[in-house]
Scaffold this active site. Sequence first.
Site, short mmCIF file in Angstrom:
data_model
loop_
_atom_site.label_atom_id
_atom_site.label_comp_id
_atom_site.label_asym_id
_atom_site.label_seq_id
_atom_site.Cartn_x
_atom_site.Cartn_y
_atom_site.Cartn_z
N LYS A 116 0.88 -1.25 -0.15
CA LYS A 116 0.00 0.13 -0.02
C LYS A 116 0.90 1.21 0.07
O LYS A 116 0.43 2.13 -0.60
CB LYS A 116 -1.08 0.07 1.20
CG LYS A 116 -2.04 -1.10 0.93
CD LYS A 116 -3.45 -0.45 1.59
CE LYS A 116 -4.73 -1.62 1.07
NZ LYS A 116 -5.88 -1.44 1.83
N LYS A 198 -5.46 -9.78 -7.39
CA LYS A 198 -6.64 -9.95 -6.89
C LYS A 198 -7.93 -9.06 -7.09
O LYS A 198 -7.42 -7.78 -7.54
CB LYS A 198 -6.74 -10.45 -5.61
CG LYS A 198 -6.86 -9.17 -4.36
CD LYS A 198 -7.20 -9.73 -3.30
CE LYS A 198 -7.35 -8.18 -2.35
NZ LYS A 198 -7.83 -8.25 -0.94
N LYS A 201 -11.77 -3.63 -4.69
CA LYS A 201 -12.61 -2.59 -4.85
C LYS A 201 -12.00 -1.24 -4.92
O LYS A 201 -12.61 -0.20 -5.64
CB LYS A 201 -13.59 -2.31 -3.72
CG LYS A 201 -13.14 -2.40 -2.39
CD LYS A 201 -14.09 -2.28 -1.15
CE LYS A 201 -14.15 -3.30 -0.03
NZ LYS A 201 -12.75 -3.45 0.44
N1 AQP Z 1 -10.55 -10.93 -4.78
C1 AQP Z 1 -10.87 -11.42 -3.84
N2 AQP Z 1 -11.05 -12.65 -3.89
C2 AQP Z 1 -11.83 -13.43 -2.79
N3 AQP Z 1 -11.98 -12.70 -1.51
C3 AQP Z 1 -11.68 -11.45 -1.13
N4 AQP Z 1 -11.43 -10.52 -0.10
C4 AQP Z 1 -11.27 -9.16 -0.85
N5 AQP Z 1 -10.96 -9.41 -2.15
C5 AQP Z 1 -11.15 -10.46 -2.68
C6 AQP Z 1 -12.10 -10.79 0.91
O1 AQP Z 1 -13.02 -9.61 1.49
C7 AQP Z 1 -12.87 -9.50 2.82
C8 AQP Z 1 -13.38 -8.01 3.05
O2 AQP Z 1 -12.10 -7.61 2.63
P1 AQP Z 1 -11.67 -5.97 2.99
O3 AQP Z 1 -12.56 -5.04 2.53
O4 AQP Z 1 -11.37 -5.78 4.41
O5 AQP Z 1 -10.39 -5.84 2.43
P2 AQP Z 1 -9.57 -6.15 1.19
O6 AQP Z 1 -9.31 -7.71 1.34
O7 AQP Z 1 -8.26 -5.48 1.08
O8 AQP Z 1 -10.59 -5.84 0.13
P3 AQP Z 1 -10.29 -5.21 -1.26
O9 AQP Z 1 -11.63 -5.41 -2.02
O10 AQP Z 1 -9.02 -5.58 -1.88
O11 AQP Z 1 -10.35 -3.74 -0.68
P4 AQP Z 1 -9.07 -2.59 -0.98
O12 AQP Z 1 -9.10 -2.63 -2.41
O13 AQP Z 1 -9.74 -1.30 -0.06
O14 AQP Z 1 -7.98 -3.19 -0.24
C9 AQP Z 1 -11.72 -10.33 3.33
O15 AQP Z 1 -12.13 -11.55 3.80
C10 AQP Z 1 -10.74 -10.84 2.03
O16 AQP Z 1 -9.96 -11.72 1.86
#
Ligand code: AQP
Length: 333
Positions: A116, A198, A201
């Site tokens: 990040k 992956k 969002k």
């Molecule tokens: N692509 C993915 N495939 C499977 N699981 C996923 N998770 C996120 N992306 C995928 C799971 O979603 C849960 C919540 O995630 P989070 O919002 O706490 O943060 P994150 O993992 O960082 O999700 P994002 O969408 O990638 O957010 P940003 O872009 O803000 O960093 C977790 O259980 C995660 O494993």
Amino acid sequence: MSDKKRILSGIQPSGAMTIGNYLGALKNWVELQKTDEYECYYMLADLHTITVRQEAKDIRKNAMDLLALFIASGIDPEKSPIFFQSHVPAHVQLSWVLNCNTYMGELSRMTQYKDKSRKHADNINAGLFTYPVLMAADILLYQADLVPVGQDQKQHLEITRDIAQRFNNTYSETFKVPEAYIPKVGARVMSLQNPAQKMSKSDTNENGYILMLDSPDAVMRKIKRAVTDSGSEVKRGEGKEGIENLMSIYGAVTGKTMEEIENEFDGKGYGVFKPAVAEAVIEALRPIQEKYNDLMSNKDYLEKIYRSGAEIANLTARKTISKVYRKVGFIQP
Ligand code: AQP
């Protein structure tokens, strides 16, 4: 107190929710809640979102959407509290105490921090660095036995365990040391534009993700544009990561295995496969979107849910923080 094992799960409203969050996390949590084997707490992790610069109005919108999507996807708020992290002050209170029991060296080894800070080189703030401490506070506050984590969050759970054990050794037994809960089925959804990454969002390319609230047209368009290979066979294999990702999305929404999908599309090519994937995703999202629309027209109900969720969460969290404050030597108010 219930003798069921306790689980804490959370998603950050750091953007609009993607089908990656749903298929990889939320969908499993719904199944987990249905088993009645666990006592679940569902946290909307708004405090975490500001490690990256955000517009206040976006956080507000994403947070309410996320709450409605939790319920629309099948989480039953009558069974388990759903709450905003910022409504439970003990997260921040415990986080300070834990910060004073965490070493700079351990935090600087966190790969998410490294990733990040590379992505947001203009805003490498202290919150980004101490994010895992807040996450440790989230978990330890509820004395969670289990935390469902994807591969990407394993390191943070490890540091949570280290911090808990260190605190327990220094101040006597205070925290339950949590274990990772690895769901039996759990898709890892990759970006539609780069299958090595992956689906996220916060991706700057909106064609990389499908949002839970995307219209049928948008879903069809994004899946048709998904990066694949120059071949035509719907099969897994070296160099076919793009197709494999679409197969796994199709499998996650239809319940079909990879073998069944290969057989179904044997000899049919991507021109048939991609629209079929899109249709299946659209059908899976339709009832969730309908329920979401109903919920969003009933803001009073949503407010009732997050208020009563926070009440329950605060009761549990306050017990832990007062124990912690007593142990470190603060005079009780
Ligand atoms: N692509 C993915 N495939 C499977 N699981 C996923 N998770 C996120 N992306 C995928 C799971 O979603 C849960 C919540 O995630 P989070 O919002 O706490 O943060 P994150 O993992 O960082 O999700 P994002 O969408 O990638 O957010 P940003 O872009 O803000 O960093 C977790 O259980 C995660 O494993």
